[in-house]
Design a protein around this motif. Structure first.
Motif, PDB file in Angstrom:
ATOM      1  N   ASP A 157       0.835  -1.203   0.000  1.00  0.00           N
ATOM      2  CA  ASP A 157       0.000   0.000   0.000  1.00  0.00           C
ATOM      3  C   ASP A 157       0.871   1.255   0.000  1.00  0.00           C
ATOM      4  N   PHE A 158       1.930   1.172   0.745  1.00  0.00           N
ATOM      5  CA  PHE A 158       2.866   2.291   0.805  1.00  0.00           C
ATOM      6  C   PHE A 158       3.443   2.569  -0.592  1.00  0.00           C
ATOM      7  N   TYR A 159       3.811   1.499  -1.291  1.00  0.00           N
ATOM      8  CA  TYR A 159       4.312   1.675  -2.657  1.00  0.00           C
ATOM      9  C   TYR A 159       3.242   2.264  -3.564  1.00  0.00           C
ATOM     10  N   ARG A 160       2.038   1.753  -3.422  1.00  0.00           N
ATOM     11  CA  ARG A 160       0.969   2.262  -4.288  1.00  0.00           C
ATOM     12  C   ARG A 160       0.789   3.752  -4.112  1.00  0.00           C
ATOM     13  N   GLN A 161       0.862   4.178  -2.860  1.00  0.00           N
ATOM     14  CA  GLN A 161       0.731   5.612  -2.601  1.00  0.00           C
ATOM     15  C   GLN A 161       1.894   6.381  -3.222  1.00  0.00           C
ATOM     16  N   PHE A 162       3.049   5.791  -3.123  1.00  0.00           N
ATOM     17  CA  PHE A 162       4.231   6.447  -3.683  1.00  0.00           C
ATOM     18  C   PHE A 162       4.099   6.622  -5.196  1.00  0.00           C
ATOM     19  N   PHE A 163       3.557   5.594  -5.867  1.00  0.00           N
ATOM     20  CA  PHE A 163       3.440   5.691  -7.320  1.00  0.00           C
ATOM     21  C   PHE A 163       2.558   6.847  -7.743  1.00  0.00           C
ATOM     22  N   LYS A 164       1.644   7.216  -6.881  1.00  0.00           N
ATOM     23  CA  LYS A 164       0.747   8.313  -7.237  1.00  0.00           C
ATOM     24  C   LYS A 164       1.364   9.668  -6.901  1.00  0.00           C
ATOM     25  N   SER A 165       2.494   9.676  -6.247  1.00  0.00           N
ATOM     26  CA  SER A 165       3.024  10.939  -5.736  1.00  0.00           C
ATOM     27  C   SER A 165       3.905  11.659  -6.750  1.00  0.00           C
ATOM     28  N   ALA A 166       4.086  12.925  -6.495  1.00  0.00           N
ATOM     29  CA  ALA A 166       4.968  13.740  -7.333  1.00  0.00           C
ATOM     30  C   ALA A 166       6.406  13.240  -7.214  1.00  0.00           C
ATOM     31  N   ASN A 167       6.723  12.653  -6.092  1.00  0.00           N
ATOM     32  CA  ASN A 167       8.092  12.170  -5.908  1.00  0.00           C
ATOM     33  C   ASN A 167       8.435  11.032  -6.858  1.00  0.00           C
ATOM     34  N   PHE A 168       7.454  10.198  -7.095  1.00  0.00           N
ATOM     35  CA  PHE A 168       7.712   9.087  -7.999  1.00  0.00           C
ATOM     36  C   PHE A 168       8.026   9.618  -9.392  1.00  0.00           C
ATOM     37  N   ALA A 169       7.209  10.577  -9.836  1.00  0.00           N
ATOM     38  CA  ALA A 169       7.445  11.173 -11.149  1.00  0.00           C
ATOM     39  C   ALA A 169       8.837  11.802 -11.203  1.00  0.00           C
ATOM     40  N   ALA A 170       9.182  12.503 -10.146  1.00  0.00           N
ATOM     41  CA  ALA A 170      10.487  13.164 -10.119  1.00  0.00           C
ATOM     42  C   ALA A 170      11.612  12.134 -10.128  1.00  0.00           C
ATOM     43  N   TRP A 171      11.413  11.088  -9.358  1.00  0.00           N
ATOM     44  CA  TRP A 171      12.439  10.045  -9.300  1.00  0.00           C
ATOM     45  C   TRP A 171      12.649   9.410 -10.675  1.00  0.00           C
ATOM     46  N   LEU A 172      11.528   9.118 -11.325  1.00  0.00           N
ATOM     47  CA  LEU A 172      11.598   8.473 -12.629  1.00  0.00           C
ATOM     48  C   LEU A 172      12.313   9.370 -13.636  1.00  0.00           C
ATOM     49  N   GLN A 173      11.997  10.642 -13.557  1.00  0.00           N
ATOM     50  CA  GLN A 173      12.615  11.605 -14.456  1.00  0.00           C
ATOM     51  C   GLN A 173      14.136  11.651 -14.219  1.00  0.00           C
ATOM     52  N   HIS A 174      14.508  11.706 -12.973  1.00  0.00           N
ATOM     53  CA  HIS A 174      15.930  11.719 -12.652  1.00  0.00           C
ATOM     54  C   HIS A 174      16.614  10.441 -13.115  1.00  0.00           C
ATOM     55  N   ARG A 175      15.953   9.359 -12.862  1.00  0.00           N
ATOM     56  CA  ARG A 175      16.517   8.061 -13.207  1.00  0.00           C
ATOM     57  C   ARG A 175      16.759   7.982 -14.703  1.00  0.00           C
ATOM     58  N   SER A 176      15.788   8.430 -15.477  1.00  0.00           N
ATOM     59  CA  SER A 176      15.930   8.369 -16.931  1.00  0.00           C
ATOM     60  C   SER A 176      17.026   9.306 -17.409  1.00  0.00           C
TER      61      SER A 176
END
Lengths: 236, 813
Positions: free
Chosen positions: B690-709
Motif C-alpha cells: 500500500d505504501f508503494y501504491r501511494q508512492f506511485f501516485k506521488s509527485a516524488n515518484f514522477a520526479a524520481w523516474l525523471q531523474h533516473r531516466s
C-alpha cells in the motif's frame, strides 16, 4: 531604560495575577493599527510586560502577543496583533483585523499627520471590519506634552462623532495605557462571546461576535450591513 | 550597450482612487461567519487575485514603489530597469567596461546580489541590485518581503541567515531556458545560461542584520543582503554569506553616511564596490559542477573558489537527489583527489588576474563546505523517533507545514526534511520561508484546500490558524533560542533540552492532530496562568523544557556542545544549525517501526561523544539505506526494461541512447513491481505494498523516474562518447568485412559530435577551456558535455577515419 511603572488600573480590573479557577478566559482578538513610529509596539509592550524601551526597533511584519486581564469575575485573554505601520503592510491589514473584536488605532500627539492616518484606519475598520468591533482611538506620547500639535479637543470631538473610545496615553510613562484596554474590555460583549463559543463549540475562528446578526443562521446579510458603517462601536 | 536607454521607461505611477478600493472592500463586507469558500473569495479580492482587480493591485504596488526610486533619479542617466536607482545603472556601466566581467559567467552561479532595506515609511524596499535584473512586480514584492522576518521582530536581534524560494518570473526563466530574444535588457548578448538540475524557481539566500544604531532615525539598522541563484545549494551560499559577504557588506552599509548625514541610508560607494568585486570574483569561478560535466554521476565534485580574498573548498553533489555526507575530519585538497580538472585549469587561466590573493589550498587542511548538507542530528536531536514518520510522509510527497519562530529555523528544517529522503528527489513545491506577503500567497494560502506535495516553512502565527486544516504540521524550536545568529553566546547549560533518547518521538507524535506548542494565538493555554505570558517565545521555551524535563539529556547536550564547537573551533563562526523539530501533528499512521538497534547505536555514539559530523552522517547513512532499500524493487524493475548495457558498446554497435527506455511502460508496470516486500532495516506495521501504491501516485515518484531516466541517458551518452574517442578506429576500419557504409556512418557520427560541441571550444588553443563557456540549454538537456580532451580526441578520430576512406567518399564529405 524603563520608566517607573504607574500601573494605575481602573477600578474593577487588573492584570490577573491568578485566574479564578472556574472561569474560562474569554478570548478577545485585538489589532493595533496606526502610522509608523506612533508607538504601537510600545503601547503593547507597556500593557503586556509593563516596560518601555527607549529605542524600540521598528516592527517588521506583525508581532503577536497575548495578555490576560481580569474584569470583575471574568478573565479576558487579549490576543494582540501588533502590525507594522509602513504603507506596504497596509494591504494585508484586513487579514489581521478580520474577526477582531477590538482595534486600537494609535496616533502621535506630536504629529498631526498621524491623526489623519488614524482617521483613515477608523474609516476602513468601520467599513470592512466586524461591524461590532470596538475601536479605541489613542493619542500616544502624552509625555511629550511640550511638543504637542494635536489638541486633545480635536481628537476627542472626532472620536465622539464616530462613536470611538478615546484617550491620550503615554507608553513611556505608562499613563492611561491600562485604561485603554480596560475600557475596551468593558465594552466587549463578554457574555455573548462566551455564549457563542460554547454554542458552536468551535475555535475562535468562528466564535466571535456578530450579536446583532445572531439567530439561527449566524450569517450577516452582506447587502444590509454595507450601508450602516458609521454606527460601529456602540454595539448591544 | 548599457548606455542604451531602455524602452521600459516606467509609465507614470497610476494613482488608485482609494475610494474605489474601499468600495470594493466594503462590498465584500468582512464578517465573522464567512464560510471557507467565501473566505477564499474574500482573500482573493483583498489580495487582488481576480482578473479585474489584479491590475489595480499591481498598479497600486507600482505606485508604492515608484516614488522612492524615482525620487532618486538624476535626469541624464538612462534607466535600465524601473526598479533600479541610477546609482545601480551607472555601476553597471563601469563594470561592463571592465573586460574581465561577463554577465553570463556570473549568472551560471547567481543572478544578482541585492540590498533590501526596511524603509521607515514604506516598509521593505529594494535599495540596490547588481547586476540589474528585470523583475516583475510580484517577484519584487516577494523578494522585498521575504528578505525580512514576517513577525515578532524582537526575536531577531543580531545577524541571521535564512533562505526562501520563489517561482521565477518570465525574465529570469528566459535567462536560463531562454529563447533567441533572450536577454531583453541588452546587457550581454550571451544570455541563455543553462543550469543543470535547476527548476522553475529562484533561490534567495538572505543575510539579515538588525541592530541598534543611534545615528539612524528610530535608532535601528534593518537591512538584508540577498543573493539570488538558480541553485538549491542551501549549504554553500549561506556559508559564503555568513563567512564573508554578509558581514563585509553590512559593515560597509552601516558605516557610510548618506547625503543627509544619516547612516545606513542608501547603498554607497563602499558597499557597491564590495558587491561589484564579489560579482567579478564569481565570474572567475569555474563552471558550477553539474552532472553533464561530471565524470561520475555518483560522486561529489570538489571546487576551490575564491571570494573577496578568501578561499573555499566546496563539495557539490552531481545531482539534486544525491545525498552528501560530511567529511568527518578536515582533509587536504590533494587527499580528496577529485578536484575537477576543469576547475584546476580554470584557476590557472585566471591566475594572472588575481594572483595577489590566490594561495593554493592543496597543502593546508580545511573542512570542505558541503553544498547540500544534511544536519539531521541537530534537527532531530530531541525527537529522534519522529524521523521515521516524517521520512514516510516525505517519501509519499505529503504536504507539510513547518512552523517556527524564526526564518532561520524554519528554512533550516525545511531543507533538512528534503535531505532526509534523498536519493528520492522531492517532486513537489517547497518554500523554506513563506510569508503572508508572498505573491503566491493567493495560490498556496487557501484556507479550504491544501496544495499537493508542498512543504511550507512559516513563522507568522497567523498561519497556524489559517492552515489549521493542513494534515501534517511540524513545530520547530531552537536549541539556542535567545541567541539568534549571535555566535558570541554559545549555549552551555541548555543541554537539558535534550530528550531521553530514542523513544522520545512517541510522546511528541500527536495523532489527534491537535496543534501543538505555543505561539498559537487561538489555543487557550490553560496551565499558563502567568499574566506575563505574552511572548510566544517564552511560553514555547517553557513548554519545550517541561516536555523533556527529567529525561536523559545526552542527545541534546551533544547537539549543543557540538554546535558550540562549531562556533568556537574556528577563526570565525560558522552557521549554527540550531533548529530542532519539536513535534509533529498528524493523523498519518506509520508503516514502519523505528529501528531500535540503530537508535541504540546512535545513543551509544552520543554517549561516546562522537562529533556532530559523525552523528549527522550516521543518521544520514541510515536513511539513505532505508530509501535505497525502498527503491530497490523499482530499480530492479527499471533496469529490467532496458535492453543491453552501455558497457558492452563498441564501434560496431553504437547506441547513443538506451533502447526501450519507456517511462510510460515503466509507470504502467510498476504497481506490480515489488512482488515481495524488500528487507527494510526497520519493521513494518502494515503492508508495504500500500505504501508503494501511494508512492506511485506521488509527485516524488514522477520526479524520481525523471531523474533516473536522465541519469541513464547521461550514462549511455558518456559511454557512447568514450567509445567514439577511445576505440582504435584504424584497426576497426581495417577489419575484414568492414562495410564502407559503416565507415561513413561512423564518420557522420563523429562529425555530428564535433559540430555540436565545437562552439564550446572556439579556437581550440590550449589555454582556453570550457570554463569560459556557457553551455546551451539543448546540450545540457542531452545530458553530456565532452571534456577538452575528449573533444580533441573526437576531432582526431574524425581525421583518422577521413583519411582511411576512399578518395571518392572523402569528396562527399
Amino acid at each position: 531604560m524603563s520608566a517607573p511603572p504607574t500601573n494605575e488600573s481602573a477600578p474593577g480590573t487588573a492584570p490577573a495575577p491568578a485566574p479564578v479557577p472556574s472561569a474560562k478566559p474569554v478570548q478577545v482578538k485585538l489589532v493595533l493599527l496606526g502610522e509608523a513610529a506612533v508607538g504601537k509596539s510600545s503601547l503593547v509592550l507597556r500593557f503586556v510586560n509593563n516596560e518601555f524601551q527607549e529605542n524600540k526597533e521598528p516592527t517588521i511584519g506583525a508581532a503577536f502577543l497575548t495578555q490576560k486581564c481580569r474584569l470583575e469575575d471574568k478573565i479576558i485573554k487579549f490576543e494582540i496583533w501588533d502590525t507594522a505601520g509602513q504603507e506596504r503592510f497596509a494591504s494585508l491589514a484586513p487579514m489581521y483585523y478580520r474577526n477582531a473584536q477590538a482595534a486600537v488605532v494609535a496616533y502621535d500627539i506630536t504629529k498631526q499627520a498621524s491623526l489623519e492616518k488614524a482617521k483613515s484606519w477608523v474609516k476602513e475598520l468601520q467599513r470592512q471590519a466586524n461591524p461590532n468591533i470596538i475601536i479605541a482611538l489613542v493619542g500616544n506620547k502624552l509625555d511629550l506634552e511640550a511638543e504637542r500639535t494635536v489638541p486633545t479637543e480635536e481628537a476627542q470631538a472626532y472620536a465622539s462623532e464616530q462613536g470611538l473610545l478615546f484617550t491620550e496615553a503615554s507608553a513611556k510613562s505608562g499613563e492611561f495605557v491600562m485604561e485603554v484596554f480596560t475600557e475596551i474590555a468593558k465594552k466587549i460583549p463578554l457574555e455573548h462571546l462566551l455564549a457563542s463559543r460554547s454554542r458552536t463549540g468551535a475555535g475562535p475562528a468562528t466564535g466571535a461576535g456578530a450579536p446583532g446578526a445572531g439567530g439561527a443562521n449566524g450569517r450577516v446579510d452582506l447587502n444590509q450591513s454595507s450601508g450602516s458603517a458609521a454606527t460601529a462601536g456602540g454595539c448591544c | 550597450m548599457a548606455d542604451e536607454p531602455a524602452s521600459t521607461t516606467p509609465s507614470a505611477p497610476v494613482r488608485i482612487d482609494s475610494d474605489i478600493l474601499t468600495e470594493m472592500m466594503a462590498s465584500i463586507e468582512a464578517t465573522e461567519d464567512l464560510s471557507d469558500a467565501e473566505y477564499d473569495k474574500y482573500l482573493q479580492q483583498v489580495l487582488g487575485d481576480s482578473e479585474s482587480h489584479s491590475t489595480d493591485a499591481d498598479a497600486e504596488l507600482a505606485s508604492e514603489i515608484m516614488p522612492t526610486l524615482t525620487s532618486l533619479q538624476v535626469d541624464d542617466i538612462p534607466q535600465l530597469n524601473p526598479i533600479l536607482s541610477p546609482i545601480a545603472s551607472s555601476a553597471m556601466r563601469e563594470s561592463l567596461e571592465n573586460p574581465g566581467f561577463s554577465l553570463a559567467m556570473l549568472r551560471r552561479w547567481c543572478l544578482s546580489l541585492c540590498v533590501v532595506t526596511f524603509d521607515l515609511d514604506l516598509g521593505p524596499a529594494l535599495e540596490y541590485i547588481y547586476p540589474p535584473l528585470e523583475l516583475s512586480e510580484p517577484e519584487l514584492k516577494t523578494i522585498c518581503f521575504s528578505s525580512f522576518p514576517d513577525s515578532n521582530s524582537t526575536s531577531h536581534l543580531g545577524d541571521t541567515i535564512f533562505s526562501f524560494r520563489f517561482r521565477s518570473g518570465a525574465s529570469i526563466a528566459k535567462l536560463y531556458y531562454g529563447s533567441d530574444t533572450g536577454c531583453t535588457n541588452a546587457i550581454d548578448s550571451n544570455a541563455n545560461i543553462s543550469v543543470v538540475d535547476s527548476d522553475a524557481f529562484t533561490y534567495a539566500y538572505v543575510y539579515f542584520r538588525q541592530k541598534p544604531d543611534k545615528e539612524i532615525r528610530r535608532g535601528y539598522f534593518q537591512k538584508s543582503v540577498v543573493l539570488l541563484s538558480p541553485h538549491p545549494w542551501h549549504g554553500f551560499f549561506p556559508i559564503l554569506l555568513e563567512q564573508i559577504l554578509g558581514p563585509r557588506i553590512m559593515d560597509a552599509l552601516g558605516s557610510e553616511k548618506g547625503d543627509d548625514g544619516e547612516r545606513g541610508d542608501g547603498v554607497l560607494v563602499l558597499a557597491r564596490t564590495l558587491i561589484k568585486e564579489t560579482c567579478i570574483d564569481i565570474t572567475r569561478w569555474p563552471p558550477p559542477p553539474s552532472s553533464v560535466l561530471s565524470k561520475s554521476l555518483y560522486q561529489n565534485s570538489a571546487l576551490q573558489i575564491s571570494l573577496l580574498g578568501r578561499q573555499f573548498l566546496c563539495l557539490f553533489p552531481p545531482t539534486v537527489r544525491y545525498p552528501q555526507l560530511f567529511e568527518s575530519s578536515p582533509v587536504s585538497l590533494s587527499a580528496l583527489g577529485t578536484v575537477h580538472q576543469r576547475s584546476a585549469s580554470a584557476l590557472n587561466a585566471v591566475h594572472h588576474q588575481s594572483s595577489d590573493s590566490t594561495t593554493s589550498l592543496s597543502s593546508s587542511t580545511i573542512s570542505p563546505v558541503l553544498a547540500c548538507p544534511g544536519n539531521m542530528y541537530t534537527t532531530f536531536s530531541t525527537t529522534i523517533g519522529l524521523m521515521y514518520p516524517l521520512w514516510e510522509l516525505l517519501i509519499l510527497g505529503e504536504s507539510i507545514l513547518v512552523s517556527a519562530e524564526t526564518p532561520k529555523s524554519c528554512s533550516q528544517v525545511v531543507w533538512a526534511l528534503l535531505e532526509l529522503v534523498k536519493p528520492v528527489p522531492f517532486g513537489g513545491d517547497f518554500r523554506p520561508f513563506f510569508t503572508l506577503q508572498d505573491s503566491e500567497f493567493r495560490t498556496l494560502g487557501r484556507s479550504t484546500s491544501v496544495p499537493s506535495a508542498t512543504i511550507l516553512g512559516v513563522t507568522n502565527p497567523f498561519f497556524d490558524k489559517l492552515f489549521q486544516h493542513w494534515p501534517h504540521k511540524v513545530r520547530v524550536g531552537s536549541l539556542n533560542p535567545m541567541a539568534v545568529g549571535a555566535p558570541s553566546s554559545p549555549q552551555t547549560g541548555k543541554g537539558t533540552f535534550g530528550n531521553g533518547g530514542p523513544s522520545a518521538g512517541d510522546a511528541s507524535l500527536n495523532r489527534s492532530s491537535t496543534p501543538m506548542g505555543r505561539g498559537m494565538p487561538i489555543i487557550p493555554n490553560s496551565e499558563n496562568s502567568s499574566p506575563k505570558s505574552g511572548s510566544p517565545r517564552q511560553s514555547t521555551l517553557k513548554s519545550f523544557m517541561s516536555s523533556f524535563r527529567g529525561s536523559n539529556s545526552n542527545l541534546g547536550k551533544a547537539a549543543s556542545n557540538s554546535a558550540q564547537q562549531l562556533v568556537t573551533g574556528r577563526g570565525s563562526p560558522i552557521i549554527v544549525f540550531d533548529a530542532v523539530v519539536e513535534s509533529l501533528s498528524t493523523k498519518y499512521k506509520s508503516v514502519l517501526t523505528k529501528d531500535k538497534a540503530f537508535l541504540k547505536d546512535l545513543a551509544d555514539l552520543v554517549t561516546a561523544g562522537a562529533s556532530m559530523e559523525i552523528l549527522n552522517n550516521t543518521i544520514r547513512r541510515h536513511f539513505i539505506e532505508l530509501t535505497d532499500k525502498f527503491l530497490q524493487p523499482l530499480n530492479r524493475y527499471y533496469e529490467g526494461l532496458i535492453v543491453g548495457s552501455p558497457l558492452s558498446m563498441t564501434l560496431s554497435a553504437l547506441r547513443a541512447k538506451p533502447q526501450n527506455n519507456d517511462d510510460e511502460k515503466f509507470a504502467q508496470g510498476l504497481p506490480f513491481a515489488p512482488k515481495s516486500a524488500p528487507a527494510f532495516p526497520a519493521q513494518s506495521r502494515r503492508s508495504l505494498l500500500d505504501f508503494y501504491r501511494q508512492f506511485f501516485k506521488s509527485a516524488n515518484f514522477a520526479a524520481w523516474l525523471q531523474h533516473r531516466s536522465a541519469e541513464l541517458n547521461r550514462e549511455w551518452r558518456g559511454h557512447y562518447i568514450d567509445v567514439l574517442c577511445d576505440s582504435d578506429v584504424q584497426v576497426w576500419v581495417n577489419q575484414r568485412g568492414r562495410q564502407e557504409i559503416e565507415c561513413v556512418d561512423l564518420l557522420l557520427r563523429l562529425k555530428d559530435e564535433v559540430a555540436k560541441y565545437s562552439q564550446y571550444f572556439p579556437e581550440f588553443s590550449d589555454n582556453l577551456s570550457t570554463q569560459q563557456t556557457i553551455f546551451s540549454a539543448a546540450d545540457i538537456s542531452s545530458g553530456f558535455i565532452p571534456s577538452d580532451e575528449q573533444f580533441k580526441k573526437l576531432k582526431k578520430q574524425q581525421a583518422v577515419i577521413l583519411n582511411l576512406l576512399p578518395e571518392s567518399l572523402r569528396m562527399m564529405q
